[in-house]
Design a protein around this motif. Structure first.
Motif, mmCIF file in Angstrom:
data_model
loop_
_atom_site.group_PDB
_atom_site.id
_atom_site.type_symbol
_atom_site.label_atom_id
_atom_site.label_comp_id
_atom_site.label_asym_id
_atom_site.label_seq_id
_atom_site.Cartn_x
_atom_site.Cartn_y
_atom_site.Cartn_z
ATOM 1 N N GLY A 1 -19.368 -0.767 -5.922
ATOM 2 C CA GLY A 1 -18.175 -1.477 -6.371
ATOM 3 C C GLY A 1 -17.052 -0.553 -6.778
ATOM 4 O O GLY A 1 -15.896 -0.977 -6.895
ATOM 5 N N LEU A 2 -17.366 0.716 -6.986
ATOM 6 C CA LEU A 2 -16.342 1.697 -7.342
ATOM 7 C C LEU A 2 -15.277 1.795 -6.263
ATOM 8 O O LEU A 2 -14.117 2.076 -6.552
ATOM 9 N N PHE A 3 -15.646 1.539 -5.002
ATOM 10 C CA PHE A 3 -14.678 1.680 -3.904
ATOM 11 C C PHE A 3 -13.481 0.757 -4.092
ATOM 12 O O PHE A 3 -12.341 1.154 -3.842
ATOM 13 N N SER A 4 -13.703 -0.475 -4.549
ATOM 14 C CA SER A 4 -12.571 -1.392 -4.709
ATOM 15 C C SER A 4 -11.627 -0.904 -5.802
ATOM 16 O O SER A 4 -10.409 -1.080 -5.711
ATOM 17 N N ARG A 5 -12.180 -0.260 -6.863
ATOM 18 C CA ARG A 5 -11.319 0.276 -7.920
ATOM 19 C C ARG A 5 -10.581 1.522 -7.435
ATOM 20 O O ARG A 5 -9.400 1.717 -7.721
ATOM 21 N N VAL A 6 -11.278 2.382 -6.671
ATOM 22 C CA VAL A 6 -10.631 3.576 -6.135
ATOM 23 C C VAL A 6 -9.537 3.194 -5.145
ATOM 24 O O VAL A 6 -8.431 3.733 -5.174
ATOM 25 N N SER A 7 -9.822 2.236 -4.265
ATOM 26 C CA SER A 7 -8.817 1.823 -3.284
ATOM 27 C C SER A 7 -7.598 1.221 -3.979
ATOM 28 O O SER A 7 -6.464 1.393 -3.515
ATOM 29 N N GLU A 8 -7.827 0.540 -5.105
ATOM 30 C CA GLU A 8 -6.701 -0.019 -5.866
ATOM 31 C C GLU A 8 -5.823 1.107 -6.405
ATOM 32 O O GLU A 8 -4.593 1.034 -6.353
ATOM 33 N N VAL A 9 -6.465 2.157 -6.910
ATOM 34 C CA VAL A 9 -5.719 3.325 -7.382
ATOM 35 C C VAL A 9 -4.913 3.932 -6.230
ATOM 36 O O VAL A 9 -3.790 4.401 -6.412
ATOM 37 N N LEU A 10 -5.499 3.912 -5.029
ATOM 38 C CA LEU A 10 -4.848 4.501 -3.859
ATOM 39 C C LEU A 10 -3.820 3.580 -3.218
ATOM 40 O O LEU A 10 -3.199 3.944 -2.224
ATOM 41 N N VAL B 1 -14.010 1.829 7.405
ATOM 42 C CA VAL B 1 -13.010 2.514 6.581
ATOM 43 C C VAL B 1 -13.582 3.870 6.208
ATOM 44 O O VAL B 1 -14.752 3.971 5.813
ATOM 45 N N LEU B 2 -12.758 4.907 6.317
ATOM 46 C CA LEU B 2 -13.184 6.252 5.948
ATOM 47 C C LEU B 2 -12.532 6.636 4.625
ATOM 48 O O LEU B 2 -11.301 6.601 4.504
ATOM 49 N N LEU B 3 -13.361 6.992 3.635
ATOM 50 C CA LEU B 3 -12.870 7.502 2.352
ATOM 51 C C LEU B 3 -13.295 8.960 2.241
ATOM 52 O O LEU B 3 -14.488 9.274 2.320
ATOM 53 N N VAL B 4 -12.323 9.845 2.061
ATOM 54 C CA VAL B 4 -12.593 11.276 1.907
ATOM 55 C C VAL B 4 -12.340 11.646 0.450
ATOM 56 O O VAL B 4 -11.271 11.366 -0.095
ATOM 57 N N ARG C 1 -6.561 7.379 10.010
ATOM 58 C CA ARG C 1 -5.877 7.256 8.714
ATOM 59 C C ARG C 1 -6.924 7.138 7.611
ATOM 60 O O ARG C 1 -7.260 6.031 7.181
ATOM 61 N N PRO C 2 -7.438 8.245 7.128
ATOM 62 C CA PRO C 2 -8.422 8.164 6.047
ATOM 63 C C PRO C 2 -7.760 7.777 4.723
ATOM 64 O O PRO C 2 -6.588 8.101 4.477
ATOM 65 N N LEU C 3 -8.518 7.100 3.881
ATOM 66 C CA LEU C 3 -8.159 7.000 2.473
ATOM 67 C C LEU C 3 -8.687 8.271 1.813
ATOM 68 O O LEU C 3 -9.818 8.682 2.088
ATOM 69 N N VAL C 4 -7.900 8.879 0.960
ATOM 70 C CA VAL C 4 -8.304 10.150 0.347
ATOM 71 C C VAL C 4 -8.199 10.041 -1.168
ATOM 72 O O VAL C 4 -7.160 9.643 -1.706
ATOM 73 N N ALA C 5 -9.286 10.393 -1.853
ATOM 74 C CA ALA C 5 -9.316 10.439 -3.314
ATOM 75 C C ALA C 5 -9.461 11.893 -3.743
ATOM 76 O O ALA C 5 -10.334 12.608 -3.251
ATOM 77 N N GLY C 6 -8.595 12.323 -4.643
ATOM 78 C CA GLY C 6 -8.661 13.702 -5.105
ATOM 79 C C GLY C 6 -7.935 13.869 -6.421
ATOM 80 O O GLY C 6 -7.507 12.885 -7.042
ATOM 81 N N PRO C 7 -7.759 15.101 -6.864
ATOM 82 C CA PRO C 7 -7.121 15.330 -8.161
ATOM 83 C C PRO C 7 -5.657 14.917 -8.192
ATOM 84 O O PRO C 7 -5.092 14.735 -9.271
ATOM 85 N N HIS C 8 -5.052 14.735 -7.020
ATOM 86 C CA HIS C 8 -3.642 14.357 -6.970
ATOM 87 C C HIS C 8 -3.412 12.877 -7.216
ATOM 88 O O HIS C 8 -2.290 12.471 -7.535
ATOM 89 N N ASN C 9 -4.468 12.053 -7.065
ATOM 90 C CA ASN C 9 -4.242 10.611 -7.222
ATOM 91 C C ASN C 9 -5.303 9.881 -8.039
ATOM 92 O O ASN C 9 -5.123 8.710 -8.369
ATOM 93 N N MET C 10 -6.403 10.530 -8.377
ATOM 94 C CA MET C 10 -7.388 9.888 -9.240
ATOM 95 C C MET C 10 -6.913 9.961 -10.701
ATOM 96 O O MET C 10 -6.308 10.950 -11.108
ATOM 97 N N PRO C 11 -7.162 8.915 -11.487
ATOM 98 C CA PRO C 11 -6.671 8.903 -12.868
ATOM 99 C C PRO C 11 -7.298 10.023 -13.697
ATOM 100 O O PRO C 11 -8.466 10.359 -13.525
ATOM 101 N N LEU C 12 -6.503 10.597 -14.581
ATOM 102 C CA LEU C 12 -6.972 11.632 -15.501
ATOM 103 C C LEU C 12 -7.402 10.922 -16.780
ATOM 104 O O LEU C 12 -6.569 10.554 -17.606
ATOM 105 N N ILE C 13 -8.705 10.711 -16.950
ATOM 106 C CA ILE C 13 -9.214 9.897 -18.059
ATOM 107 C C ILE C 13 -9.689 10.818 -19.181
ATOM 108 O O ILE C 13 -10.744 11.446 -19.096
ATOM 109 N N THR C 14 -8.890 10.903 -20.238
ATOM 110 C CA THR C 14 -9.213 11.768 -21.376
ATOM 111 C C THR C 14 -9.397 10.975 -22.658
ATOM 112 O O THR C 14 -9.394 11.536 -23.754
#
Length: 294
Positions: free
Chosen positions: A18-27, A102-105, A133-146
């Motif tokens: 289920g994390l994919f739907s939250r990550v895709s929302e961020v993206l 769907v490809l998530l990198v 057209r991959p979806l890409v998750a990385g430090p540039h777009n994933m939330p910084l949760i502190t």
């Protein structure tokens, strides 16, 4: 035993699809949360001897949208051959399963993430037959949760945040908030995430901080990493006691111990070697004599 960050970056989607739907929302792309998930074989090898394997492959069924195949690839560096492989994966999956793929990198550095996110057009320049057209998750777009409260809302996303920001200057705060959030969650949920975080940090300096946090904040967990940390603690305690015993014997016998010899004995973490030095300390004429054969 903890393995590489590569494993953590895609395995977290096996543990928490289920994390994919939250990550895709961020993206910026909306996919409905899955109502059921099927882990599919990752072997995409054809009958001819060309072996191709995707890192993680899931079928996600949702309540409102059509099902989809999620291929997750963990990418540690730029690889000019990867776009061709990724295009093959998606074409093969579409042909085999008749379900939209769907490809998530997932990446841990911005340069690799930005490279992976570029569309790749396959075909003559006048008319691209296929576009990757991959979806890409990385430090540039994933939330910084502190913040622990924020991490507590979605532990899987907070774990992915820690993995993708493993080289971020704020990684200390990220890990502290994650461990604090995990304290109040059931072990069945947090146990695998503790391991995935350790895998994702690899051999970076932050990995030791995570081990320390697990040892203190999450000491009640019976996960492989927590047991490994406790074993290391017991070995360290035995070594420290062994060093004290060697120095005590030399002191009682009136043997002078130089600063160099004392540092060598105190800094030794080999319990068997310390026992060997202890045997020698009983009869040695000098502190240096216990090291004679080393």
């Amino acid at each position: 035993m903890v393995s590489s960050p590569h494993e953590a970056m895609h395995r977290i989607f096996q543990e928490h699809p289920g994390l994919f739907s939250r990550v895709s929302e961020v993206l910026g792309v909306t996919f409905s949360p899955p109502t059921s998930v099927t882990i599919l074989p990752t072997d995409l090898t054809e009958s001819r001897p060309v072996e191709r394997r995707v890192d993680t492959l899931l079928r996600l069924d949702t309540e409102h949208d059509e099902p989809l195949l999620l291929a997750v690839e963990a990418q540690g560096r730029k690889d000019l051959d990867k776009p061709a492989s990724w295009t093959y994966y998606l074409s093969y999956l579409h042909a085999k399963y008749k379900v939209p793929p769907v490809l998530l990198v997932v990446c841990q550095d911005r340069a690799t993430a930005e490279w992976a996110a570029r569309p790749v057009h396959i075909g003559p320049k006048q008319w691209a037959s296929l576009t990757l057209r991959p979806l890409v998750a990385g430090p540039h777009n994933m939330p910084l949760i502190t913040n622990a409260a924020e991490a507590r809302k979605d532990l899987a996303l907070a774990t992915l945040s820690a993995i993708t920001h493993a080289d971020d200057p704020d990684i200390d705060a990220i890990l502290k908030s994650l461990s604090a959030a995990m304290r109040e969650a059931p072990e069945s949920l947090t146990g695998p995430l503790v391991e995935l975080t350790a895998q994702g940090l690899g051999k970076r300096p932050a990995a030791q901080q995570w081990r320390n946090l697990v040892a203190v904040d999450l000491s009640f967990y019976k996960s492989p990493i927590s047991e490994e940390i406790r074993d290391e603690g017991r070995d360290e305690g035995r070594a420290q006691q062994g060093a004290r015993d060697v120095l005590r014997v030399l002191e009682v016998r009136g043997i002078a111990v130089s600063g160099e010899a004392r540092d060598r004995i105190s800094g030794c973490d080999d319990v068997d070697l310390l026992e060997h030095w202890m045997d020698r300390a009983i009869t040695a004429g000098s502190a240096e004599e216990i090291f004679a054969a080393e």
